[in-house]
Design an enzyme around this catalytic site. Structure first.
Site, mmCIF file in Angstrom:
data_model
loop_
_atom_site.group_PDB
_atom_site.id
_atom_site.type_symbol
_atom_site.label_atom_id
_atom_site.label_comp_id
_atom_site.label_asym_id
_atom_site.label_seq_id
_atom_site.Cartn_x
_atom_site.Cartn_y
_atom_site.Cartn_z
ATOM 1 N N SER A 157 0.415 -1.387 0.247
ATOM 2 C CA SER A 157 -0.034 0.037 0.179
ATOM 3 C C SER A 157 0.852 0.969 -0.320
ATOM 4 O O SER A 157 1.790 1.195 -0.965
ATOM 5 C CB SER A 157 -1.164 -0.171 1.107
ATOM 6 O OG SER A 157 -1.674 0.992 1.606
ATOM 7 N N ASP B 157 -9.967 -4.225 -5.473
ATOM 8 C CA ASP B 157 -9.443 -3.032 -4.629
ATOM 9 C C ASP B 157 -10.024 -1.290 -4.283
ATOM 10 O O ASP B 157 -10.474 -0.996 -5.468
ATOM 11 C CB ASP B 157 -8.058 -2.264 -4.554
ATOM 12 C CG ASP B 157 -7.492 -1.786 -3.852
ATOM 13 O OD1 ASP B 157 -7.598 -1.276 -3.076
ATOM 14 O OD2 ASP B 157 -6.008 -2.239 -3.558
ATOM 15 N N HIS C 96 -8.010 -4.317 -0.958
ATOM 16 C CA HIS C 96 -6.946 -3.929 -1.155
ATOM 17 C C HIS C 96 -5.981 -4.554 0.390
ATOM 18 O O HIS C 96 -4.736 -4.470 -0.009
ATOM 19 C CB HIS C 96 -7.317 -2.513 0.047
ATOM 20 C CG HIS C 96 -5.943 -1.318 0.120
ATOM 21 N ND1 HIS C 96 -5.382 -1.266 -1.461
ATOM 22 C CD2 HIS C 96 -4.803 -0.856 1.009
ATOM 23 C CE1 HIS C 96 -4.502 -0.619 -1.334
ATOM 24 N NE2 HIS C 96 -4.122 -0.266 -0.012
HETATM 25 C C1 MLT Z 1 -1.476 5.525 -0.700
HETATM 26 O O1 MLT Z 1 -1.983 6.599 0.572
HETATM 27 O O2 MLT Z 1 -0.535 5.602 -0.261
HETATM 28 C C2 MLT Z 1 -2.462 5.550 -0.659
HETATM 29 O O3 MLT Z 1 -3.129 5.510 -0.787
HETATM 30 C C3 MLT Z 1 -2.229 3.916 0.033
HETATM 31 C C4 MLT Z 1 -3.210 4.464 1.558
HETATM 32 O O4 MLT Z 1 -1.986 4.436 2.401
HETATM 33 O O5 MLT Z 1 -3.908 4.088 1.852
#
Ligand code: MLT
Length: 201
Positions: A105, A155, A186
């Site tokens: 992520s 996701d 996700h």
């Molecule tokens: C991010 O902010 O890098 C992406 O949206 C993934 C997350 O941290 O939720």
């Protein structure tokens, strides 16, 4: 643990001949989060696991965002450089070759930024639920770098188009990209663990 520029955990290798992993957690994680995953996918590898320095409502991240999926790109650039400097410092302190990033992520997104901005920092990368980190990245030569991207077909955070764009961008830069869409959201699934382990070996 020596004092380096990021709070981190380091677990030395217990087997020879495997590249170290740079573990990069998601929003709200820390340096402990991905250690069990690293041990599961790369038994015996050294593990280097920094904690992101940006706090979002108290939750550690690797760069600032303006909204979900909307990144502060100046911060992405500054933080990617800061993290690449840490990797160099840690390689020196622990005597490591270039690591393969294993990012989830937000951690996958900063790993993608490292590849685009400081490719020497990484030997390769497994990017779990990654997005394009920069709208107009500089041209970069990723020849010889192996990159695995695992996306979730359901996701709600990473649109399929965005993950596909990241795969295309890395491929056009010369990397050997494998991109797979899993029947997942996700969050990580057992399939992620199995595929990353197989890809690393
Ligand atoms: C991010 O902010 O890098 C992406 O949206 C993934 C997350 O941290 O939720």
């Amino acid at each position: 643990m020596p004092t380096l520029s990021f709070t981190h955990r380091f677990l030395p290798a217990t087997a020879e001949g495997r590249p170290p992993l740079l573990l990069l957690h998601g929003t709200g994680g820390d340096e402990h989060d991905l250690v069990p995953l690293g041990q599961a996918v790369a038994p015996g590898s050294a593990l280097l696991s920094p904690r992101g320095k940006v706090l979002e409502h108290g939750m550690p991240r690797f760069f600032r965002r303006l909204a979900e999926g909307v990144f502060d790109e100046a911060d992405v650039i500054a933080r990617a450089n800061e993290l690449a400097d840490f990797v160099a410092e840690a390689r020196e302190a622990y005597g490591l070759p270039a690591p393969v990033a294993l990012g989830f992520s937000n951690g996958a997104n900063i790993a993608a930024a490292l590849l685009l901005l400081r490719p020497e920092a990484l030997a390769g990368a497994a990017l779990l639920r990654a997005m394009v980190p920069l709208g107009a990245p500089p041209a970069v030569d990723l020849a010889g770098k192996r990159i695995l991207i695992l996306s979730g077909a359901m996701d709600p955070i990473v649109p399929a188009e965005n993950a596909g764009r990241l795969a295309g961008l890395l491929e056009r830069s010369g990397a050997l990209v494998r991109h797979q869409n899993l029947p997942a959201g996700h969050g990580l699934s057992q399939a992620d663990v199995t595929i990353v382990k197989e890809w690393l070996s």
